[in-house]
Design a protein around this motif. Structure first.
Motif, PDB file in Angstrom:
ATOM      1  N   ALA A 382      53.554  40.033  37.402  1.00 47.35           N
ATOM      2  CA  ALA A 382      52.106  39.959  37.785  1.00 47.35           C
ATOM      3  C   ALA A 382      52.115  38.736  38.689  1.00 47.35           C
ATOM      4  O   ALA A 382      52.741  37.559  38.288  1.00 47.35           O
ATOM      5  CB  ALA A 382      51.057  40.166  36.775  1.00 47.35           C
ATOM      6  N   ILE A 383      51.091  38.781  39.481  1.00 45.67           N
ATOM      7  CA  ILE A 383      50.586  37.427  40.193  1.00 45.67           C
ATOM      8  C   ILE A 383      49.096  37.509  40.050  1.00 45.67           C
ATOM      9  O   ILE A 383      48.547  38.494  40.028  1.00 45.67           O
ATOM     10  CB  ILE A 383      51.118  37.242  41.522  1.00 45.67           C
ATOM     11  N   TYR A 384      48.495  36.036  40.183  1.00 48.17           N
ATOM     12  CA  TYR A 384      47.234  36.142  40.132  1.00 48.17           C
ATOM     13  C   TYR A 384      46.739  34.680  40.805  1.00 48.17           C
ATOM     14  O   TYR A 384      47.601  33.776  40.885  1.00 48.17           O
ATOM     15  CB  TYR A 384      46.550  36.111  38.618  1.00 48.17           C
ATOM     16  N   LEU A 403      47.647  41.279  40.689  1.00 50.79           N
ATOM     17  CA  LEU A 403      48.189  42.176  41.070  1.00 50.79           C
ATOM     18  C   LEU A 403      49.353  42.340  39.889  1.00 50.79           C
ATOM     19  O   LEU A 403      50.260  41.725  39.782  1.00 50.79           O
ATOM     20  CB  LEU A 403      48.852  42.064  42.554  1.00 50.79           C
ATOM     21  N   ASP A 404      49.350  43.797  39.345  1.00 58.22           N
ATOM     22  CA  ASP A 404      50.444  44.081  38.324  1.00 58.22           C
ATOM     23  C   ASP A 404      51.065  45.169  38.940  1.00 58.22           C
ATOM     24  O   ASP A 404      50.823  46.013  39.451  1.00 58.22           O
ATOM     25  CB  ASP A 404      49.921  44.381  36.959  1.00 58.22           C
ATOM     26  N   GLU A 405      52.405  45.091  38.504  1.00 52.85           N
ATOM     27  CA  GLU A 405      53.420  46.036  38.895  1.00 52.85           C
ATOM     28  C   GLU A 405      54.199  46.497  37.361  1.00 52.85           C
ATOM     29  O   GLU A 405      54.777  45.750  36.821  1.00 52.85           O
ATOM     30  CB  GLU A 405      54.484  45.620  39.875  1.00 52.85           C
ATOM     31  N   ASN A 412      48.671  47.923  40.059  1.00 52.74           N
ATOM     32  CA  ASN A 412      47.351  47.683  39.894  1.00 52.74           C
ATOM     33  C   ASN A 412      46.676  46.531  40.324  1.00 52.74           C
ATOM     34  O   ASN A 412      47.087  45.586  40.007  1.00 52.74           O
ATOM     35  CB  ASN A 412      47.110  48.049  38.279  1.00 52.74           C
ATOM     36  N   PHE A 413      45.455  46.826  41.090  1.00 54.27           N
ATOM     37  CA  PHE A 413      44.828  45.408  41.561  1.00 54.27           C
ATOM     38  C   PHE A 413      43.864  45.154  40.907  1.00 54.27           C
ATOM     39  O   PHE A 413      42.905  46.309  40.682  1.00 54.27           O
ATOM     40  CB  PHE A 413      44.666  45.735  43.130  1.00 54.27           C
ATOM     41  N   SER A 414      43.354  44.271  40.340  1.00 50.77           N
ATOM     42  CA  SER A 414      42.233  43.778  39.474  1.00 50.77           C
ATOM     43  C   SER A 414      41.553  42.632  40.120  1.00 50.77           C
ATOM     44  O   SER A 414      41.600  41.544  39.842  1.00 50.77           O
ATOM     45  CB  SER A 414      42.617  43.576  37.944  1.00 50.77           C
ATOM     46  N   PRO A 415      40.432  42.955  40.875  1.00 55.65           N
ATOM     47  CA  PRO A 415      39.596  41.941  41.778  1.00 55.65           C
ATOM     48  C   PRO A 415      38.323  41.381  40.572  1.00 55.65           C
ATOM     49  O   PRO A 415      37.802  42.118  39.784  1.00 55.65           O
ATOM     50  CB  PRO A 415      39.141  42.389  42.808  1.00 55.65           C
ATOM     51  N   LYS A 416      37.956  40.403  40.630  1.00 54.68           N
ATOM     52  CA  LYS A 416      36.638  39.916  40.024  1.00 54.68           C
ATOM     53  C   LYS A 416      35.860  38.740  40.820  1.00 54.68           C
ATOM     54  O   LYS A 416      36.717  37.855  41.408  1.00 54.68           O
ATOM     55  CB  LYS A 416      36.903  39.314  38.681  1.00 54.68           C
ATOM     56  N   LYS A 435      36.934  44.579  37.939  1.00 52.06           N
ATOM     57  CA  LYS A 435      37.664  45.836  37.530  1.00 52.06           C
ATOM     58  C   LYS A 435      38.548  45.422  36.447  1.00 52.06           C
ATOM     59  O   LYS A 435      39.195  44.251  36.698  1.00 52.06           O
ATOM     60  CB  LYS A 435      38.213  46.419  38.810  1.00 52.06           C
ATOM     61  N   GLY A 436      38.796  46.334  35.486  1.00 49.31           N
ATOM     62  CA  GLY A 436      39.848  45.965  34.273  1.00 49.31           C
ATOM     63  C   GLY A 436      40.589  47.393  34.171  1.00 49.31           C
ATOM     64  O   GLY A 436      40.347  48.462  34.781  1.00 49.31           O
TER      65      GLY A 436
END
Length: 655
Positions: A382-384, A403-405, A412-416, A435-436
């Motif tokens: 992941a990177i954030y 962004l998790d791989e 999976n893309f998790s924005p907030k 999003k979670g």
């Protein structure tokens, strides 16, 4: 639906009417002796004042834990807002935040994940009571999704237990005697010796045996042991190495009866141990701070059972978590603080409950019995990135994404995005949208469990085609302080898809068979309110309430294991002397708790209330004590495993 909207609107309007005079005032925080600068690190991975953070945040300090007379971590969380800690079967507790499932709460220790059970019915159930209470500096609770910074599992929120570091030479000896458990602990603080500061904790706990409600079954009782060592080594004034070592052991058992029998005919033993290490390199620059860390922990479990004194079944399991991560927080402009990082996580599970469902199938021979087992390893990268943008003196805007791989299901893309707008120094509006997700665990994907339970064999199968559970969430809140008063009100909404449930495949007189599937969609929304007043220099009072509307979107039915209203009224007294006496009295109410009792086919609503008392006294600089009584009037709800009055007495000596 219209009635619910009217309730929400009416509550917000009522709060606004109370708070609007505050919005017009410009007073500094020093005008109020209530307010202190509370800083947390979990919400943004940086030090940030609670007032500034768009998230709903709560902090429980070591001093709070002492005032409550808490003997374990779940007891320390009892007064936290919007957390359901209802008892779970023989042992453990639910850890549900804002009506989300227990598995949707991410539990961390110093920001680290913990190796533990990963099936839907066991995730997080035991974890909080496997943490050494005496080693806790504070507990930070983030309500709402945290996947944009922490990835999988943080759909409902994050509980981060932050441990103590050694600051001065001191030995602390503690004793707890109680109706549920007793313990003794010793903490050695060696202080700073040159560039090195070291501390060590040892705690032994004896969980008492008692019969469970509605049966002759017992709880899980027996011994627990905890050992922790921490060391900080200064390389120079801005760089240090941090080492943590931990070990936990459980030796417990339970007795129970088969359905249709009147006496105990089965016994089960549980021998578990968890150990781990963490090594971190931390530094500060003129623009920010950074950290590189690796950690590993392993939970080993062994259970064995007899039926009529004959060995009937066993299970062996080994859960491993290994993580390498890096984070950097940097002031890139006058009004922008960027936090960015990356992470590699690897999970491994080897055990008999995987049966032949995973890789490297083997036969485990134990106590004259034989069971199939297998193992599986999954990983994620992941990177954030997060920006704390001070738009102006009133507005803070905090966008973030991750962004998790994942090796099992892909990316999976998790924005907030969150914002805090200050009407004045002592009133503000907060909002966030994000999003979670929760990636299916190894058990959910590959379980092949066949276990004897009385006269039946219970079979649970994993499903390699499972998709991640996902949430889309938003919330907004108003907060204000005025003279000796404070108030908060929040509305939150969670739209959940791909909830993982079980599908019944077969039911016969000798077998029950089911498997995990994605099926449910749920809508969970609610209102949190908190109103408090400092009556004078000695007394303060606080009223909290969480209204929860949690429904299955497929059927329209209420989700079970949740209360429609959770309320508390809390009165605190302190004499504010050099040797303080503090008294905390609080009443809790759970209304319309939706639950399916054992043996029933339909959910029922239960109501429950409890009056609780904690008294803490510091006698001198070396000695303090407390007494706590929960459920003073001995109210019992057998169906919910509410056993009645609980008492405890604690002593602490500093040498």
């Amino acid at each position: 639906m219209n009635n619910r909207k009217y309730k929400i609107l009416a509550s917000l309007l009522a709060f606004s009417a109370w708070a609007m005079p505050v919005f017009a005032e410009e007073k500094s925080a020093t005008d109020y002796d209530l307010k202190t600068r509370e800083v947390v690190v979990t919400a943004t991975r940086t030090e940030q004042e609670i007032k500034e953070i768009p998230n709903a945040v709560e902090v429980i300090t070591a001093a709070d834990i002492k005032k409550l007379g808490a003997e374990k971590v779940t007891a320390a969380l009892r007064r936290a807002t919007s957390i359901n800690l209802s008892k779970a079967a023989m042992a453990g507790n639910q850890v549900s935040i804002r009506g989300m499932d227990s598995a949707h709460t991410l539990i961390l220790v110093d920001g680290k994940r913990i190796a533990g059970e990963d099936a839907s019915s066991t995730s997080n159930v035991y974890e909080l009571n496997r943490i050494n209470l005496d080693n806790i500096e504070r507990i930070e609770i983030i309500r709402g999704p945290g996947s944009s910074l922490y990835g999988s599992d943080a759909l409902g929120g994050v509980i981060n237990v932050i441990t103590k570091r050694s600051t001065k030479q001191q030995t602390t000896q503690s004793f707890v005697f109680g109706s549920e458990e007793s313990s003794t602990s010793t903490r050695f603080d060696f202080g700073k010796q040159g560039k090195l500061a070291v501390s060590a904790d040892i705690r032994f706990t004896d969980v008492r045996k008692k019969d469970e409600a509605l049966s002759t079954n017992t709880n899980m009782f027996g011994d627990k042991s905890y050992f922790n060592i921490s060391a900080d080594y200064e390389l120079d004034k801005n760089k240090k190495l941090v080492l943590d070592l931990e070990y936990m052991e459980e030796n417990q058992k339970t007795y129970y009866q088969d359905a249709g029998t009147s006496s105990i005919n089965q016994k089960e033993w549980f021998d578990n141990e968890r150990y781990g290490y963490s090594l971190a390199y931390k530094g500060k620059t003129t623009k920010g701070d950074y950290e590189l860390r690796t950690y590993f922990n392993r939970l080993k479990k062994e259970s064995r059972k007899t039926n009529k004194n004959v060995w009937a079944d066993f299970d062996h399991a080994k859960y491993d978590t290994w993580v390498v991560e890096g984070r950097n927080s940097m002031q890139v402009a006058e009004n922008h603080l960027l936090t960015f990082g990356s992470e590699y996580r690897q999970y491994s599970y080897k055990g008999t409950r995987l049966g032949e469902g995973a890789d490297n199938v083997y036969t485990d021979n134990y106590l004259g019995l034989a069971k199939k087992g297998s193992e599986k390893t999954i990983n994620s990268k992941a990177i954030y990135l997060q920006d704390e943008w001070v738009v102006n003196e009133r507005l803070l805007f905090t966008p973030s994404f991750r962004l998790d791989e994942h090796s099992s299901f892909g990316s999976n893309f998790s924005p907030k995005a969150g914002a805090t707008y200050k009407f004045s120094d002592n009133s503000r509006f907060k909002t966030s949208y994000g999003k979670g997700f929760r990636a299916p665990t190894i058990s959910l994907l590959y379980m092949d469990m066949r276990r004897k339970m009385g006269s039946k064999t219970v079979t649970v199968l994993g499903n390699p085609n499972l998709q991640p559970e996902e949430t889309t969430s938003f919330e907004f809140s108003l907060e204000a302080e005025r003279d000796n008063n404070w108030a908060k009100i929040s509305y939150f909404n969670n739209d959940v898809t791909n909830l993982i449930s079980t599908e019944r495949l077969a039911t016969t007189p000798t077998e029950t068979k089911s498997r995990y599937i994605n099926i449910n969609k749920a809508q969970i929304n609610g209102i949190e309110t908190e109103i408090g007043r400092k009556l004078n220099k000695n007394f303060s009072v606080k009223l909290t309430n969480t209204y929860l509307d949690a429904t299955d979107k497929n059927t329209g039915a209420r989700l079970t294991d949740r209360a429609k209203n959770i309320s508390s009224l809390q009165l605190e007294y302190t004499d504010n002397t050099a040797k303080p006496l503090s008294i905390t009295l609080w009443q809790e109410w759970l209304n319309d708790y939706n639950y399916i009792p054992t043996g029933a086919t339909k959910a029922q609503d239960f109501n429950y209330s409890s009056l609780n008392l904690a008294v803490h006294k510091t006698w001198n600089k070396s000695f303090s004590s407390y007494v706590g009584i929960d459920n003073i009037f001995n109210n019992k709800v057998d169906e919910l495993n509410v056993d009645g009055r609980v008492w405890r007495l604690g002593l602490e000596m500093k040498l």
